[in-house]
Design a protein around this motif. Structure first.
Motif, PDB file in Angstrom:
ATOM      1  N   UNK A  88       0.848  -1.216   0.000  1.00 18.69           N
ATOM      2  CA  UNK A  88       0.000   0.000   0.000  1.00 18.69           C
ATOM      3  C   UNK A  88       0.871   1.249   0.000  1.00 18.69           C
ATOM      4  N   UNK A  89       0.498   2.126  -0.873  1.00 18.55           N
ATOM      5  CA  UNK A  89       1.220   3.395  -0.995  1.00 18.55           C
ATOM      6  C   UNK A  89       0.415   4.547  -0.376  1.00 18.55           C
ATOM      7  N   UNK A  90       1.102   5.613  -0.154  1.00 15.94           N
ATOM      8  CA  UNK A  90       0.443   6.783   0.439  1.00 15.94           C
ATOM      9  C   UNK A  90      -0.595   7.359  -0.535  1.00 15.94           C
ATOM     10  N   UNK A  91      -1.728   7.768   0.034  1.00 17.81           N
ATOM     11  CA  UNK A  91      -2.819   8.325  -0.778  1.00 17.81           C
ATOM     12  C   UNK A  91      -2.613   9.822  -0.964  1.00 17.81           C
ATOM     13  N   UNK A  92      -2.853  10.265  -2.172  1.00 15.92           N
ATOM     14  CA  UNK A  92      -2.785  11.705  -2.469  1.00 15.92           C
ATOM     15  C   UNK A  92      -4.133  12.361  -2.141  1.00 15.92           C
ATOM     16  N   UNK A  93      -4.063  13.642  -1.819  1.00 19.54           N
ATOM     17  CA  UNK A  93      -5.286  14.387  -1.468  1.00 19.54           C
ATOM     18  C   UNK A  93      -5.449  15.566  -2.416  1.00 19.54           C
ATOM     19  N   UNK A  94      -6.628  15.626  -3.041  1.00 22.89           N
ATOM     20  CA  UNK A  94      -6.957  16.730  -3.943  1.00 22.89           C
ATOM     21  C   UNK A  94      -8.290  17.322  -3.479  1.00 22.89           C
ATOM     22  N   UNK A  95      -8.313  18.571  -2.980  1.00 20.28           N
ATOM     23  CA  UNK A  95      -9.575  19.145  -2.461  1.00 20.28           C
ATOM     24  C   UNK A  95     -10.600  19.442  -3.531  1.00 20.28           C
ATOM     25  N   UNK A  96     -10.218  19.398  -4.826  1.00 20.87           N
ATOM     26  CA  UNK A  96     -11.202  19.642  -5.866  1.00 20.87           C
ATOM     27  C   UNK A  96     -12.216  18.507  -5.888  1.00 20.87           C
ATOM     28  N   UNK A  97     -13.283  18.742  -6.633  1.00 21.96           N
ATOM     29  CA  UNK A  97     -14.364  17.759  -6.695  1.00 21.96           C
ATOM     30  C   UNK A  97     -14.648  17.390  -8.145  1.00 21.96           C
ATOM     31  N   UNK A  98     -15.356  16.281  -8.307  1.00 18.45           N
ATOM     32  CA  UNK A  98     -15.754  15.853  -9.656  1.00 18.45           C
ATOM     33  C   UNK A  98     -14.556  15.449 -10.478  1.00 18.45           C
ATOM     34  N   UNK A  99     -14.603  15.849 -11.709  1.00 21.34           N
ATOM     35  CA  UNK A  99     -13.519  15.481 -12.634  1.00 21.34           C
ATOM     36  C   UNK A  99     -12.224  16.183 -12.253  1.00 21.34           C
ATOM     37  N   UNK A 100     -12.306  17.260 -11.511  1.00 28.41           N
ATOM     38  CA  UNK A 100     -11.104  17.977 -11.113  1.00 28.41           C
ATOM     39  C   UNK A 100     -10.399  17.311  -9.947  1.00 28.41           C
ATOM     40  N   UNK A 101     -11.026  16.334  -9.335  1.00 23.54           N
ATOM     41  CA  UNK A 101     -10.418  15.636  -8.210  1.00 23.54           C
ATOM     42  C   UNK A 101      -9.402  14.602  -8.727  1.00 23.54           C
ATOM     43  N   UNK A 102      -8.795  13.924  -7.785  1.00 25.77           N
ATOM     44  CA  UNK A 102      -7.795  12.894  -8.121  1.00 25.77           C
ATOM     45  C   UNK A 102      -8.448  11.792  -8.968  1.00 25.77           C
ATOM     46  N   UNK A 103      -7.801  11.486 -10.101  1.00 26.73           N
ATOM     47  CA  UNK A 103      -8.377  10.496 -11.010  1.00 26.73           C
ATOM     48  C   UNK A 103      -7.545   9.207 -11.112  1.00 26.73           C
ATOM     49  N   UNK A 104      -6.252   9.342 -11.061  1.00 26.85           N
ATOM     50  CA  UNK A 104      -5.432   8.142 -11.248  1.00 26.85           C
ATOM     51  C   UNK A 104      -4.027   8.370 -10.724  1.00 26.85           C
TER      52      UNK A 104
END
Length: 834
Positions: free
Chosen positions: A157-173
């Motif tokens: 398991x790797x560290x999870x990234x955090x993106x405060x944007x929502x929808x398509x602007x959020x973390x995708x891959x």
């Protein structure tokens, strides 16, 4: 690699299309007074949101006259209403992540209120996300220790990234840098959080490559794309072939908001089949998005999760935490912990007054809106259910309009004269346990309407005034009150048009329009008018004015201002009337009756008769009440033929007034004797007339001489004063000196005038003579002998004055003596010789 590029291309096209749709399409819905707009975050201040007037179907003039404005309970005003154009624009920067956090969709609402009449329209504003944040990792470097005995397919398991944007602007891959040993697998939680797992594809050989450096890239779906990178440093260890395993993959727990720091929430448990140091497990949080990392803490050795900071249900209702269990060999397992926050009633309702009219007219119709207010409670469900009420039983009621909006309406008719103001306390109470409430007090004043006419303090007025009063004298005062206020209560007084004896009432009395004081215009005469009855009108200053009338009666009181008038016997100037009494008249014989009247009234007209003078007072008497003249004794031959009686008639006033009548009585048996008596009466009357004439003449002469002497004395005094002033203004010293005998002239120092007259009266004559002395101009002037010595002394002193060698002081004194002496000589007394 080709497949990867195709995926990237598809994602890029999808997000480009979505962004273009977001830029050009704004959904607006207006249903039942509500409209909805969607705008992207981070718009510039002043950017157009929508045309409110057009979308609500309102005229621009209505927005201006209704004073349209935005009302909201939030502290930040993100929007601004330009009422003159009907446009809604951005007022300040809107950050969707700051406003809503992870909540999606992100929206907030506010109300637009208009007055006169009051209207409320709700606006829902949805904030669309913009790709303004890049994915970030908590750490810059991820260090892994992997045993070389790790089997193919092992997960890391790797560290999870955090993106405060929502929808398509959020973390995708996630994208892993190219390598031969590991492949990247992307997974998602039930809540949509994406995390990456590194899978071993080729066994590690510590002897060949003890250390590996990789890069993990987190990419969002925005346009343009944003990414974040973390370095993965792998140390290859020997022989640890069993990873930790959690007892369950999902843990759930509940914590009450406002729980104290250190409160136990839950525990996680994992086991490792390895022994020794490879079986020692350490627990940690993989990643907590936002501020959640500050809210909870985990014991690394026991796995106990506790509260680390104050928890507020109104900000976050649920937390999802990923817990990592890692052994000493670097192998790990992950489990998810879901913590739900239980609400408590810790927020009292908040009352926001949107519109309030503090001054209302007392004649407003029932159901008039006095105030519009909004009530909010940050608590949830039952704790946030609010009931509004007003205390006591005022003439108001509360009516709900929109959700959480209430109107304060008038419920009864107002009467300012009874109650001029109200303090309305609005109470908002929630349904929590224990209940919390908030109170808001509104002060309402009632403005006056001219609905009350003035009223007099008495149903009628009576006053008394004594006749012969002074003009403009105050008789009395009428007073009226008006329970209205200000101009409506300002009372003015007027006399109603009326006539008394053919004359207007204003010719008898006047009234002060401000004070109500009634004055007499002129002096009243009781003998002409005995009472005044008129009406006074009191009128207020309202529009239209109201008035009322009162009857005023002024009674004139009699004053003893008229003397009695003798009707009989008649007193004439040319002839003498006499009553005849026979010599044989007995005692009590009625000679005549004096008849008199008095035009006054009451006791002022009660007359009494008295005998003042009589030729023979023992012969006649006068009745005190009836004025009858009767004989007191038997008439005899010795009584005088002519009898003259003077009768005084007095009234009973204070002070009393009187009249005098002369009654001539002839004691005779026949008419010729009566005529002889009348002749004597006429002669007596002529004698009295002549005597009166001479007395008046003598008084006039004496008055003239007195005035002449007074003028002479004043002239002498003025002359002396002028002479002394001339001497005073000179530079010579003045030494007053008076002759020793100047003030002793005739022993008095005055100027006496002697008038001699002679009055001759004989007993047989009915006519007396008066002889007056001659005028002073015909008298002989004789100098008083005592003045001889004075004249000789003057001659001697004058010779001293003429000597040139005399001292100046002596000469001045002699000059003054000569002036005084010459003046006194000119005023020497005269002696009248007959």
């Amino acid at each position: 690699m080709g497949t990867h590029r195709q995926r990237c291309g598809k994602w890029l096209l999808f997000w480009t299309f979505t962004w273009q749709l977001f830029i050009f399409v704004i959904m607006i819905s207006t249903v039942g007074g509500q409209i909805r707009y969607s705008i992207p975050e981070e718009m510039k201040r002043g950017s157009l949101i929508g045309n409110v007037a057009q979308d609500l179907g309102l005229d621009l003039n209505r927005l201006r006259t209704g004073r349209a404005r935005i009302v909201t309970g939030e502290s930040d005003q993100y929007t601004e209403l330009k009422a003159d154009k009907g446009l809604l624009v951005v007022n300040e920067r809107i950050d969707r992540e700051e406003l809503c956090g992870d909540v999606s969709p992100c929206s907030f609402s506010f109300e637009i209120i208009l007055e006169n009449p009051i209207e409320l329209h709700r606006v829902n504003l949805e904030i669309l996300d913009v790709n303004d944040h890049s994915p970030t990792f908590k750490n810059h470097v991820v260090r892994l220790e992997i045993s070389e005995s790790a089997t193919i397919g092992s997960h890391f398991d790797l560290e999870t990234a955090y993106d405060p944007d929502a929808g398509v602007n959020a973390l995708q891959r996630y994208v892993l840098s190219p390598n031969d040993n590991f492949a990247l697998k992307q997974q998602s939680n039930a809540d949509g959080i994406k995390f990456a797992v590194m899978i071993l594809q080729k066994p590690l050989d510590r002897e060949e490559n003890p250390h590996l450096s990789l890069r993990l890239i987190a990419v969002d779906g925005g346009t343009p794309q944003r990414s974040g990178t973390v370095n993965i440093e792998i140390n290859v260890l020997d022989v640890n072939d069993n990873p930790p395993v959690f007892s369950q993959s999902l843990y759930t727990a509940t914590v009450t908001e406002n729980a104290p720091v250190g409160t136990y929430i839950s525990s996680v448990n994992a086991s490792d089949a390895d022994g020794g140091s490879n079986g020692v497990i350490t627990y940690s949080f993989s990643n907590i998005k936002g501020k959640s990392a500050e809210k909870f803490a985990i014991d690394g050795s026991s796995g106990k999760i506790t509260v680390a900071d104050m928890i507020d249900f109104e900000k976050d209702r649920k937390y999802e935490i990923r817990v990592i269990a890692k052994d000493q060999g670097g192998l790990s397992d992950a489990a998810k912990v879901v913590i739900e926050v239980a609400d408590i009633n810790d927020n009292a309702p908040v009352i926001n007054i949107m519109s309030f009219t503090g001054l209302i007219s007392e004649d407003v119709p029932l159901g008039t809106t006095i105030a519009v207010f909004n009530v909010k409670d940050a608590d949830h469900e039952r704790n946030g259910q609010i009931a509004c009420s007003i205390d006591s039983n005022p003439p108001f009621k509360i009516q709900s309009s929109l959700t959480n909006y209430y109107n304060l309406l008038s419920d009864l008719a107002f009467d300012r004269e009874t109650t001029g103001e109200y303090n309305i306390t609005i109470t908002a109470t929630d349904s929590g346990s224990p209940q919390l409430s908030t109170k808001q007090t509104l002060h309402i004043r009632i403005s006056d309407v001219n609905d009350n006419a003035p009223f007099f303090t008495q149903p009628s007025y009576s006053a008394y005034v004594i006749e012969n009063n002074a003009p403009r004298v105050s008789i009395f005062t009428v007073s009226a009150r008006d329970p209205d206020w200000n101009q409506n209560a300002r009372v003015s007084y007027f006399l109603d048009d009326a006539q008394i004896s053919g004359s207007p009432i204003s010719s008898f009395v006047s009234i002060n329009s401000e004070s109500g004081v009634i004055y007499a215009v002129h002096s009243f005469d009781y003998e002409h008018i005995k009472q005044l009855v008129f009406s006074v009108k009191a009128q207020d200053g309202g529009s239209p004015p109201l008035s009322s009338n009162v009857t005023v009666k002024v009674l004139i009181q009699d004053q003893n201002d008229n003397p009695p008038q003798v009707l009989y016997p008649v007193q004439t100037g040319g002839s003498v009337v006499a009553e005849m009494v026979p010599p044989s008249a007995d005692v009590g014989y009625l000679v005549t009756k004096v008849v008199a009247v008095d035009v006054d009234s009451g006791q002022n007209a009660w007359l009494s008769y008295k005998l003042h003078k009589a030729t023979d007072r023992a012969l006649f008497e006068v009745g005190l009440q009836n004025g009858e003249i009767r004989t007191v004794r038997q008439v005899s031959d010795k009584d005088a033929v002519k009898q003259r009686l003077t009768v005084i008639v007095e009234d009973n006033g204070q002070p009393s007034r009187s009249a005098t009548v002369v009654v001539n009585v002839a004691v005779a048996d026949s008419f010729p004797e009566v005529l002889s008596g009348l002749t004597d009466f006429a002669q007596d009357k002529e004698y009295n007339d002549n005597l009166t004439f001479y007395l008046v003449l003598a008084l006039a002469v004496v008055s003239f001489l007195f005035i002449t002497c007074l003028v002479v004395i004043i002239s002498v005094k003025i002359y002396r004063w002028r002479q002394s002033r001339v001497l005073y203004h000179s530079n010579l010293p003045v030494i007053p000196y008076y002759p020793p005998r100047y003030s002793d002239t005739l022993g008095t120092g005055t100027l006496p005038h002697v008038y001699n007259y002679e009055v001759c009266r004989t007993t047989d004559s009915r006519k007396s003579d008066c002889k007056f002395g001659r005028a002073a101009s015909q008298n002989v002037l004789i100098m008083d002998p005592s003045s001889t010595g004075t004249m000789q002394r003057i001659q001697s002193e004058k010779s001293i004055l003429d000597e040139p060698d005399s001292p100046l002081e002596v000469r001045l004194r002699l000059y003054h003596i000569l002036n005084e002496t010459s003046m006194s000589a000119s005023l020497s007394p005269y002696t009248s010789l007959m």
